[in-house]
Design a protein around this motif. Sequence first.
Motif, PDB file in Angstrom:
ATOM      1  N   ILE A   1     -12.808   9.913   8.992  1.00  0.00           N
ATOM      2  CA  ILE A   1     -13.076   8.483   8.813  1.00  0.00           C
ATOM      3  C   ILE A   1     -12.431   7.970   7.533  1.00  0.00           C
ATOM      4  CG2 ILE A   1     -14.914   6.798   8.389  1.00  0.00           C
ATOM      5  CD1 ILE A   1     -16.653   8.343  10.341  1.00  0.00           C
ATOM      6  N   PHE A   2     -12.499   8.760   6.472  1.00  0.00           N
ATOM      7  CA  PHE A   2     -11.824   8.371   5.230  1.00  0.00           C
ATOM      8  C   PHE A   2     -10.320   8.233   5.457  1.00  0.00           C
ATOM      9  CE2 PHE A   2      -9.600   9.714   1.305  1.00  0.00           C
ATOM     10  CZ  PHE A   2     -10.015   8.692   0.458  1.00  0.00           C
ATOM     11  N   ALA A   3      -9.741   9.160   6.227  1.00  0.00           N
ATOM     12  CA  ALA A   3      -8.306   9.087   6.528  1.00  0.00           C
ATOM     13  C   ALA A   3      -7.964   7.838   7.319  1.00  0.00           C
ATOM     14  CB  ALA A   3      -7.877  10.344   7.289  1.00  0.00           C
ATOM     15  N   ILE A   4      -8.862   7.439   8.227  1.00  0.00           N
ATOM     16  CA  ILE A   4      -8.633   6.208   8.997  1.00  0.00           C
ATOM     17  C   ILE A   4      -8.587   5.005   8.062  1.00  0.00           C
ATOM     18  CG2 ILE A   4      -9.699   4.633  10.673  1.00  0.00           C
ATOM     19  CD1 ILE A   4     -10.712   7.117  12.155  1.00  0.00           C
ATOM     20  N   PHE A   5      -9.517   4.929   7.096  1.00  0.00           N
ATOM     21  CA  PHE A   5      -9.506   3.835   6.121  1.00  0.00           C
ATOM     22  C   PHE A   5      -8.188   3.817   5.349  1.00  0.00           C
ATOM     23  CE2 PHE A   5     -14.192   3.586   6.534  1.00  0.00           C
ATOM     24  CZ  PHE A   5     -14.330   2.202   6.566  1.00  0.00           C
ATOM     25  N   ILE A   6      -7.730   4.993   4.924  1.00  0.00           N
ATOM     26  CA  ILE A   6      -6.473   5.072   4.168  1.00  0.00           C
ATOM     27  C   ILE A   6      -5.312   4.581   5.029  1.00  0.00           C
ATOM     28  CG2 ILE A   6      -4.816   6.642   3.081  1.00  0.00           C
ATOM     29  CD1 ILE A   6      -7.252   6.173   1.396  1.00  0.00           C
ATOM     30  N   GLY A   7      -5.253   5.028   6.280  1.00  0.00           N
ATOM     31  CA  GLY A   7      -4.164   4.626   7.163  1.00  0.00           C
ATOM     32  C   GLY A   7      -4.123   3.128   7.397  1.00  0.00           C
ATOM     33  N   VAL A   8      -5.288   2.534   7.665  1.00  0.00           N
ATOM     34  CA  VAL A   8      -5.351   1.083   7.884  1.00  0.00           C
ATOM     35  C   VAL A   8      -4.964   0.330   6.614  1.00  0.00           C
ATOM     36  CG1 VAL A   8      -6.905  -0.851   8.389  1.00  0.00           C
ATOM     37  CG2 VAL A   8      -7.045   1.249   9.739  1.00  0.00           C
ATOM     38  N   ALA A   9      -5.415   0.838   5.458  1.00  0.00           N
ATOM     39  CA  ALA A   9      -5.071   0.185   4.189  1.00  0.00           C
ATOM     40  C   ALA A   9      -3.563   0.222   3.948  1.00  0.00           C
ATOM     41  CB  ALA A   9      -5.812   0.867   3.040  1.00  0.00           C
ATOM     42  N   ILE A  10      -2.924   1.321   4.280  1.00  0.00           N
ATOM     43  CA  ILE A  10      -1.470   1.421   4.109  1.00  0.00           C
ATOM     44  C   ILE A  10      -0.757   0.407   4.988  1.00  0.00           C
ATOM     45  CG2 ILE A  10       0.536   2.908   4.528  1.00  0.00           C
ATOM     46  CD1 ILE A  10      -1.185   5.285   3.677  1.00  0.00           C
ATOM     47  N   VAL A  11      -1.200   0.287   6.238  1.00  0.00           N
ATOM     48  CA  VAL A  11      -0.583  -0.687   7.148  1.00  0.00           C
ATOM     49  C   VAL A  11      -0.817  -2.111   6.650  1.00  0.00           C
ATOM     50  CG1 VAL A  11      -0.626  -1.620   9.492  1.00  0.00           C
ATOM     51  CG2 VAL A  11      -0.749   0.844   9.143  1.00  0.00           C
ATOM     52  N   HIS A  12      -2.049  -2.412   6.217  1.00  0.00           N
ATOM     53  CA  HIS A  12      -2.392  -3.752   5.738  1.00  0.00           C
ATOM     54  C   HIS A  12      -1.579  -4.126   4.510  1.00  0.00           C
ATOM     55  CE1 HIS A  12      -5.840  -6.771   4.700  1.00  0.00           C
ATOM     56  NE2 HIS A  12      -4.676  -7.355   4.867  1.00  0.00           N
ATOM     57  N   LEU A  13      -1.592  -3.256   3.509  1.00  0.00           N
ATOM     58  CA  LEU A  13      -0.856  -3.536   2.280  1.00  0.00           C
ATOM     59  C   LEU A  13       0.648  -3.536   2.526  1.00  0.00           C
ATOM     60  CD1 LEU A  13      -1.029  -4.032  -0.769  1.00  0.00           C
ATOM     61  CD2 LEU A  13      -1.019  -1.553  -1.101  1.00  0.00           C
ATOM     62  N   GLY A  14       1.097  -2.660   3.410  1.00  0.00           N
ATOM     63  CA  GLY A  14       2.525  -2.575   3.699  1.00  0.00           C
ATOM     64  C   GLY A  14       3.077  -3.814   4.351  1.00  0.00           C
ATOM     65  N   SER A  15       2.234  -4.573   5.065  1.00  0.00           N
ATOM     66  CA  SER A  15       2.706  -5.807   5.693  1.00  0.00           C
ATOM     67  C   SER A  15       3.008  -6.880   4.655  1.00  0.00           C
ATOM     68  CB  SER A  15       1.651  -6.331   6.675  1.00  0.00           C
ATOM     69  OG  SER A  15       0.448  -6.681   5.987  1.00  0.00           O
ATOM     70  N   ARG A  16       2.403  -6.756   3.449  1.00  0.00           N
ATOM     71  CA  ARG A  16       2.642  -7.740   2.377  1.00  0.00           C
ATOM     72  C   ARG A  16       3.504  -7.181   1.257  1.00  0.00           C
ATOM     73  NH1 ARG A  16      -1.686  -8.458  -0.266  1.00  0.00           N
ATOM     74  NH2 ARG A  16      -3.076  -6.965   0.726  1.00  0.00           N
ATOM     75  N   LYS A  17       3.298  -5.905   0.948  1.00  0.00           N
ATOM     76  CA  LYS A  17       4.049  -5.277  -0.147  1.00  0.00           C
ATOM     77  C   LYS A  17       4.592  -3.934   0.329  1.00  0.00           C
ATOM     78  CE  LYS A  17       1.039  -7.325  -3.708  1.00  0.00           C
ATOM     79  NZ  LYS A  17       0.115  -7.012  -4.827  1.00  0.00           N
ATOM     80  N   PRO A  18       5.624  -3.953   1.149  1.00  0.00           N
ATOM     81  CA  PRO A  18       6.139  -2.695   1.710  1.00  0.00           C
ATOM     82  C   PRO A  18       6.613  -1.705   0.657  1.00  0.00           C
ATOM     83  CG  PRO A  18       7.630  -4.534   2.155  1.00  0.00           C
ATOM     84  CD  PRO A  18       6.365  -5.124   1.637  1.00  0.00           C
TER      85      PRO A  18
END
Length: 452
Positions: free
Chosen positions: A178-195
């Motif tokens: 579950i922690f890994a899922i949070f990290i993965g989603v955060a990377i995608v979210h932040l990457g859409s604004r600050k790749p």
Amino acid sequence: MKENNLLTAIQTNWVSLLVSLVVIGFLYFLARKRVNFGYRVLLALGLGLVAGIIFNSFKLNATSVSTIGSIYVNLIKMLVMPLVAVLVISSITSISSLGHLRKIGAKTIALFLITTGIAALIGLLVAVAIDPGSGISQSVPKDFKARAIPTFSQVILDLVPTNPIGDMAAGKVVPVLIFAIFIGVAIVHLGSRKPDAVQPVKNFIDSFSQVMHQVTKYIIRLTPYGVYALIAAMAAKYGLETLKPLLSIIVATYVALLIHFIVTFGGLVTFVARVNPIKFFRKAYPTIAVAFTTRSSYATLPVNLEVITKRIRVSPRIASFVAPLGATMNMNGCGGVWPAIVAVFVARVYNIPLGISEYILIVLVSMISSIGVAGVPGPASISTTVVLTALGLPLEGLGLVLAIDAVVDMGRTAVNATGTTVCSLLVADSEGEFDREAFNRDEEDALELDAA
């Protein structure tokens, strides 16, 4: 008298060890000659049974052989935590943008999880009905401590991570996932604004994922030897009675896979996509056949893309997203049916009772873990290890079923690949990117795949 018995045990142990070293050397020779991996595993199963029966008949000590098998099990344990953590993150970050994730990705992942959960439930029900672990009993390992049966609220709380590093060290798989899922989603979210900000992290995850793939390959290459040692040790203890539970678990697995194939996939195609299931499965046959023979979702991917676009008539945009993601994440057979059946089998063999909370946990863990471990060498073994670890069941029990892995893996992979084809159809239909008229019109598709 005791000294004579000890001396006899040591001598017979050396005999069994020498015989086993000869067999292992023969298996290594076959590997050098590039004999098919599946054939070598099946041969190791046969040789292990024969050797174990001989050891049993002549009352030979097989302690050293058992130790070899335990080494293999420990190496699998070594892989679990770092492997599933990095691959969950890697799978999620493969989705290019948060908008894409919300629209098509959410539907796709939801379908993967739902069908895997259904598969685990079917596997659980079939295992309880057939009871493949009956007729054999193993003593619980000395270092094994029975878990107290938790309440349902405690099960939910145990899923929530508190200290990811501490959870990893303690062997708590679900919080780490579950922690890994949070990290993965955060990377995608932040990457859409600050790749640029997340690119170094993505590069590290990709690199570490490749390293773990390679480490996993090293361990999986040891499977024939581990299979031989584990089955030989088991057969040495139980003799010909070893065959009964192995045959039962093969039957249970294929019954569950067939039910999932017909009822779940057929039902989704018929009632959700409103498509003739007979026509659908006939068009999907190349995918089913290639998956069954190659036992690899990745090897099936090029064929599946052709089937999805040219035979099922799903748009290339949907197919190019769902099919590759499915080869990584959609593991109805390996991550759903198989871990559930093995969990019930191991609990029965070691006389460890399972309650409603454990059954619910089997389904939930199967759903979550299938995302992280799919697409790697030996995904079913890794996924099953995750489920057994989460339930607190002895991982030594996994060694009892690894010997038949090649036999059941054909059916598991066929179900995995077909599930991806079904999910592609459902997502495309919901997005208006399924050409229903062309699907119904094409009785015979002009595809080179048909010639194969």
